[in-house]
Design a protein around this motif. Sequence first.
Motif, PDB file in Angstrom:
ATOM      1  N   LEU A   1       0.537  -1.021   0.108  1.00  0.00           N
ATOM      2  CA  LEU A   1       0.067   0.017   0.281  1.00  0.00           C
ATOM      3  C   LEU A   1       0.904   0.864   0.004  1.00  0.00           C
ATOM      4  CD1 LEU A   1      -2.644  -0.952   2.747  1.00  0.00           C
ATOM      5  CD2 LEU A   1      -3.320  -0.417   0.604  1.00  0.00           C
ATOM      6  N   GLY A   2       1.977   0.756   0.312  1.00  0.00           N
ATOM      7  CA  GLY A   2       3.114   2.531   0.109  1.00  0.00           C
ATOM      8  C   GLY A   2       2.859   2.963   2.223  1.00  0.00           C
ATOM      9  N   GLY A   3       2.567   2.120   2.737  1.00  0.00           N
ATOM     10  CA  GLY A   3       2.207   3.149   3.956  1.00  0.00           C
ATOM     11  C   GLY A   3       1.078   2.514   4.887  1.00  0.00           C
ATOM     12  N   LEU A   4       0.921   3.034   5.766  1.00  0.00           N
ATOM     13  CA  LEU A   4      -1.226   2.665   6.758  1.00  0.00           C
ATOM     14  C   LEU A   4      -0.959   3.387   7.539  1.00  0.00           C
ATOM     15  CD1 LEU A   4      -2.555   0.434   7.608  1.00  0.00           C
ATOM     16  CD2 LEU A   4      -1.517  -0.354   9.020  1.00  0.00           C
ATOM     17  N   ASP A   5      -2.085   3.674   7.499  1.00  0.00           N
ATOM     18  CA  ASP A   5      -2.782   5.076   8.083  1.00  0.00           C
ATOM     19  C   ASP A   5      -3.727   5.061   9.120  1.00  0.00           C
ATOM     20  OD1 ASP A   5      -1.395   7.282   6.906  1.00  0.00           O
ATOM     21  OD2 ASP A   5      -2.204   6.950   4.946  1.00  0.00           O
ATOM     22  N   VAL A   6      -4.393   4.135   8.519  1.00  0.00           N
ATOM     23  CA  VAL A   6      -5.464   2.770   9.548  1.00  0.00           C
ATOM     24  C   VAL A   6      -5.369   1.386   9.351  1.00  0.00           C
ATOM     25  CG1 VAL A   6      -8.176   3.094   9.553  1.00  0.00           C
ATOM     26  CG2 VAL A   6      -6.656   5.671   8.791  1.00  0.00           C
TER      27      VAL A   6
END
Length: 269
Positions: free
Chosen positions: A85-90
Amino acid sequence: MEGTTGFSPSTAIVTGSDSGIGRATAVALAKAGLDVGITWHSDQQGAEETAEEVRSLGRRGIVRQLDTTDLHGAAAVIDSLAEDLGGLDVFVNNAGTGDATKFLDLDIATWTNTLDTNLNGAFVCLQAAARRMVKAGNGGRIVAVTSVHEFQPRVGAAAYDASKHGLGGLIKTMALELAEFGITANSVAPGEIATPMTGQEDQDPTTTDRPGVPLGRPGDAREVATVIAFLASPASSYVTGASWAVDGGMLQMGPQAGSHITGHDWREG
């Protein structure tokens, strides 16, 4: 609606998003502009259908199998999804199970499977997600789907009740410890929701009579997903350590429900 912290999420993972509340949540987050990691345990086709719905909204949907009873492998699945995903915010911990076994009949294998799925595996996944958020330094939103049985027990659900009580307590502790990193942690506690888990996948909840629920019916998965999406958004910036009941008022019945029971059928669950 924006929060006050500058948090601007673009990526999310929703476990157990092959159907029901998980699918509705993945779609709600995609509508909010997030790319979504989707996990499944036994229904790969369901997960692919969720991904197609996410993609139809112009967002990326990435699918992985996740077995939350694999306590030594589950974190790697979360990490892999976050990388893609290129990151994880949630992070939304939705995967769960129930066993409908009464306490005196409960064997250790059933107890362990329910606790591993709902609590121990959840801990592994939540920790993996939180560690990534802390390392990234951009804040984050963590939401766990518990149940009204985080607060009130049900006959025939000893392991389930214990796991959901435990998950609720874990989230509250996470809220205290992760706050300094700009990460909030909250629970959503559904009541009876028309999903495959309750055998109502193709049923319109508005046509089902539930006299014991103040709103008079089961809930729709999308009604739970809407609350989760709020807690995952910048708008929820001052909400942490909370557990939001989405139950049509069920938990408020208390003695009212007890005083109106006219038989002993409740003892059978």
